[in-house]
Design an enzyme around this catalytic site. Structure first.
Site, PDB file in Angstrom:
ATOM      1  N   ASP A  37     157.497 -59.694  -8.194  1.00  0.00           N
ATOM      2  CA  ASP A  37     156.624 -60.458  -9.093  1.00  0.00           C
ATOM      3  C   ASP A  37     155.720 -61.410  -8.315  1.00  0.00           C
ATOM      4  OD1 ASP A  37     159.388 -61.741  -8.729  1.00  0.00           O
ATOM      5  OD2 ASP A  37     158.215 -63.455  -9.422  1.00  0.00           O
TER       6      ASP A  37
ATOM      7  N   TYR B  19     154.665 -64.537   1.718  1.00  0.00           N
ATOM      8  CA  TYR B  19     155.575 -63.474   1.293  1.00  0.00           C
ATOM      9  C   TYR B  19     154.901 -62.545   0.289  1.00  0.00           C
ATOM     10  CZ  TYR B  19     159.249 -61.286  -1.501  1.00  0.00           C
ATOM     11  OH  TYR B  19     160.011 -60.393  -2.198  1.00  0.00           O
TER      12      TYR B  19
END
Length: 272
Positions: free
Chosen positions: A90, A113
């Site tokens: 997500d 990330y």
């Protein structure tokens, strides 16, 4: 995730799980060669750099593991006509939406990330093989380091815990992800279409709500004090809205959102 895949592999399916010693994602070319020489029928890429905050200070390493390695593996799989299931996150979304994120929604990662994982998605798509990118969120299990185990440890040590209450999403049991990966891989072998899909647990909640459920189910009296994200600064920015629309996964593969509350009970029983 490797343990979850082993546990959920159907009878008659031989699963070979390669660890870092055999498949070091810091060496994408070597990982690609493993796929080229393997006699496997499908590839599930479940390993990743998951240290979100550390990626801010080691972005190059995160980029290689989460971006370059999946691309190299996907190219090798495509060259051999092997189905590929790649796990993503997500965190490729900015977390500012007014509703659950759909697979086709524009991405805009907030941190290193997330950018590394999006790079991996792009590499898998560019490889042109039979591949499914499965985005998921808030993964928990009885193994490894995750929110559930952290809350249990802290809950036994403290009378109260301050937990973020303005980030929302769906906690997702690792076993459910493993089952989905195996089902998708089998469907791809039978000719199913690839693409991007989402899988997260239901119902959506907040980190504070998740923490309260953990304490209640574990029989701990630790008080959860809801706080804002701004009150708990971290090196990497987190999306406020990590809810995922999982409709396409149900339509394409018949896989529906797992109830994380039932899975939580199973995880706690296993940990006992």
């Amino acid at each position: 995730m490797a343990q979850a895949l082993r546990r959920r592999a159907p009878a008659g399916v031989q699963l070979t799980a390669l660890g870092r010693e055999e498949a070091d994602l810091m060496n994408p070319a070597a990982c690609a060669r493993l796929v080229e020489r393997s006699d496997t029928d499908a590839v599930i890429l479940a390993a990743a750099w998951t240290a979100v905050d550390r990626a801010e200070t080691e972005p190059d390493a995160a980029r290689i593991v989460n971006g370059e390695a999946p691309a190299a593996i996907a190219r090798a799989a495509a060259a051999r006509g092997l189905p590929l299931v790649h796990l993503s996150t997500d965190y490729v979304f900015p977390g500012t939406g007014g509703g659950p994120w759909r697979p086709q929604d524009p991405v805009a990662p907030l941190n290193a990330y997330g950018r590394s994982k999006r790079l991996g998605e792009e590499g898998v798509l560019a490889a042109g093989g039979r591949a499914v990118i499965l985005r998921t969120s808030w993964v928990f299990s009885a193994q490894g380091t995750n929110f559930v185990k952290t809350m249990l440890r802290l809950g036994r040590e403290r009378e109260s815990l301050r937990v973020v209450a303005d980030q929302q999403g769906g906690p997702t049991p690792a076993d459910a992800i493993a089952e989905a990966c195996l089902e998708i891989a089998a469907a791809l072998r039978e000719g199913a279409d690839g693409g991007i899909h989402h899988l997260s647990g239901a119902p959506d909640t907040t980190w504070a709500g998740f923490a309260e459920a953990i304490m209640a189910e574990a029989g701990l009296r630790t008080r959860i004090e809801p706080i804002a994200t701004a009150d708990y600064p971290t090196p990497a920015r987190r999306p406020l809205d990590s809810r995922l629309d999982c409709t396409s996964l149900a339509e394409a593969f018949g896989i529906r959102r797992p109830d994380w509350r039932a899975a939580l009970r199973e995880v706690l029983a296993e940990l006992r």
